[in-house]
Design a protein around this motif. Structure first.
Motif, short mmCIF file in Angstrom:
data_model
loop_
_atom_site.label_atom_id
_atom_site.label_comp_id
_atom_site.label_asym_id
_atom_site.label_seq_id
_atom_site.Cartn_x
_atom_site.Cartn_y
_atom_site.Cartn_z
N ARG A 160 0.84 -1.21 0.00
CA ARG A 160 0.00 0.00 0.00
C ARG A 160 0.87 1.25 0.00
O ARG A 160 0.58 2.22 -0.70
CB ARG A 160 -0.94 0.02 1.20
CG ARG A 160 -1.79 1.29 1.21
CD ARG A 160 -2.87 1.33 2.26
NE ARG A 160 -2.68 0.55 3.43
CZ ARG A 160 -2.39 1.05 4.63
NH1 ARG A 160 -2.22 2.34 4.80
NH2 ARG A 160 -2.25 0.25 5.67
N ALA A 201 2.17 1.71 -3.37
CA ALA A 201 1.09 2.18 -4.23
C ALA A 201 0.86 3.67 -4.03
O ALA A 201 0.73 4.43 -5.00
CB ALA A 201 -0.19 1.41 -3.95
N ASN A 202 0.84 4.10 -2.78
CA ASN A 202 0.64 5.53 -2.50
C ASN A 202 1.77 6.36 -3.10
O ASN A 202 1.53 7.42 -3.70
CB ASN A 202 0.55 5.77 -1.00
CG ASN A 202 -0.70 5.22 -0.37
OD1 ASN A 202 -1.66 4.88 -1.05
ND2 ASN A 202 -0.70 5.10 0.94
N TYR A 236 -1.70 -1.64 -5.26
CA TYR A 236 -2.93 -1.72 -4.47
C TYR A 236 -3.53 -3.12 -4.57
O TYR A 236 -4.00 -3.67 -3.58
CB TYR A 236 -3.96 -0.69 -4.92
CG TYR A 236 -3.72 0.71 -4.41
CD1 TYR A 236 -3.37 0.96 -3.09
CD2 TYR A 236 -3.88 1.81 -5.26
CE1 TYR A 236 -3.15 2.25 -2.62
CE2 TYR A 236 -3.67 3.10 -4.80
CZ TYR A 236 -3.30 3.31 -3.49
OH TYR A 236 -3.10 4.59 -3.03
N GLU A 237 -3.52 -3.68 -5.77
CA GLU A 237 -4.07 -5.04 -5.94
C GLU A 237 -3.25 -6.05 -5.15
O GLU A 237 -3.81 -6.97 -4.54
CB GLU A 237 -4.12 -5.40 -7.42
CG GLU A 237 -5.21 -4.64 -8.16
CD GLU A 237 -5.18 -4.82 -9.67
OE1 GLU A 237 -4.14 -5.29 -10.21
OE2 GLU A 237 -6.18 -4.46 -10.31
N ALA A 267 -6.05 -0.49 1.10
CA ALA A 267 -5.72 -0.63 -0.32
C ALA A 267 -7.01 -0.86 -1.11
O ALA A 267 -7.20 -0.28 -2.18
CB ALA A 267 -4.75 -1.79 -0.53
N ASN A 320 -8.78 2.52 -1.34
CA ASN A 320 -8.13 3.44 -2.28
C ASN A 320 -8.40 3.02 -3.73
O ASN A 320 -8.70 3.85 -4.58
CB ASN A 320 -6.63 3.50 -2.03
CG ASN A 320 -6.29 4.20 -0.74
OD1 ASN A 320 -7.11 4.90 -0.16
ND2 ASN A 320 -5.08 4.01 -0.27
N LEU A 321 -8.28 1.73 -3.98
CA LEU A 321 -8.52 1.22 -5.33
C LEU A 321 -10.00 1.41 -5.71
O LEU A 321 -10.31 1.81 -6.85
CB LEU A 321 -8.13 -0.25 -5.39
CG LEU A 321 -7.99 -0.90 -6.75
CD1 LEU A 321 -7.06 -0.11 -7.66
CD2 LEU A 321 -7.49 -2.33 -6.59
#
Length: 146
Positions: free
Chosen positions: A5, A8-9, A24-25, A35, A38-39
């Motif tokens: 995460r 991803a951020n 995120y996945e 995550a 956010n996704l």
């Protein structure tokens, strides 16, 4: 997984959106509710991905199973606004109530955890028996140890 995460951020902030989605996945596969949230937001708003209400809803449901509050709150918002489904105020209220209950439980757990850590710290410095005293009821040396 929190690490994914965070990656991803960071990718998102650098404008590397495809990479952010991939991280995120991966975080979601590790059970990271934030995550999923956010996704889901990215799919809900079409933020650098194709807008897809059904996918957003599915991700918010996943977040609600993983963490509760976050997912339920956002599901309620989708239902209130009728995004991807007809507006359903009764169901939205149920999800808002679940989100509030999850938040209440989380806050109680955090309060208990803080209290436990405080007692442990006082015990480590030999003041475990002073837990119920106010600072002005302790000696100067005791206050310095706290």
């Amino acid at each position: 997984m929190k690490e994914y995460r965070l990656l991803a951020n960071a990718s998102f902030l650098k404008g590397e959106y495809a990479e952010a989605v991939r991280f995120y996945e991966a975080a979601l596969r590790g059970g990271d509710a934030y995550a999923a949230d956010n996704l889901a937001y990215m799919y809900l708003t079409g933020l650098h991905v194709a807008q897809d209400y059904e996918k957003a809803r599915t991700l918010y449901v996943a977040a609600s199973y993983l963490d509760g509050g976050v997912g339920y709150f956002n599901l309620a918002l989708m239902e209130l606004r009728g995004l991807g489904t007809p507006a359903d105020f009764v169901r939205a209220r149920e999800h808002m109530e679940r989100a509030a209950e999850q938040y209440r439980i989380t806050m109680e757990e955090r309060r208990e955890e803080r209290r436990r850590r405080a007692i442990d710290a006082l015990t480590q410095v030999g003041l475990g028996d002073q837990i119920h005293k106010k600072p002005n009821q302790m000696s100067g040396g005791q206050m310095q140890r706290v």
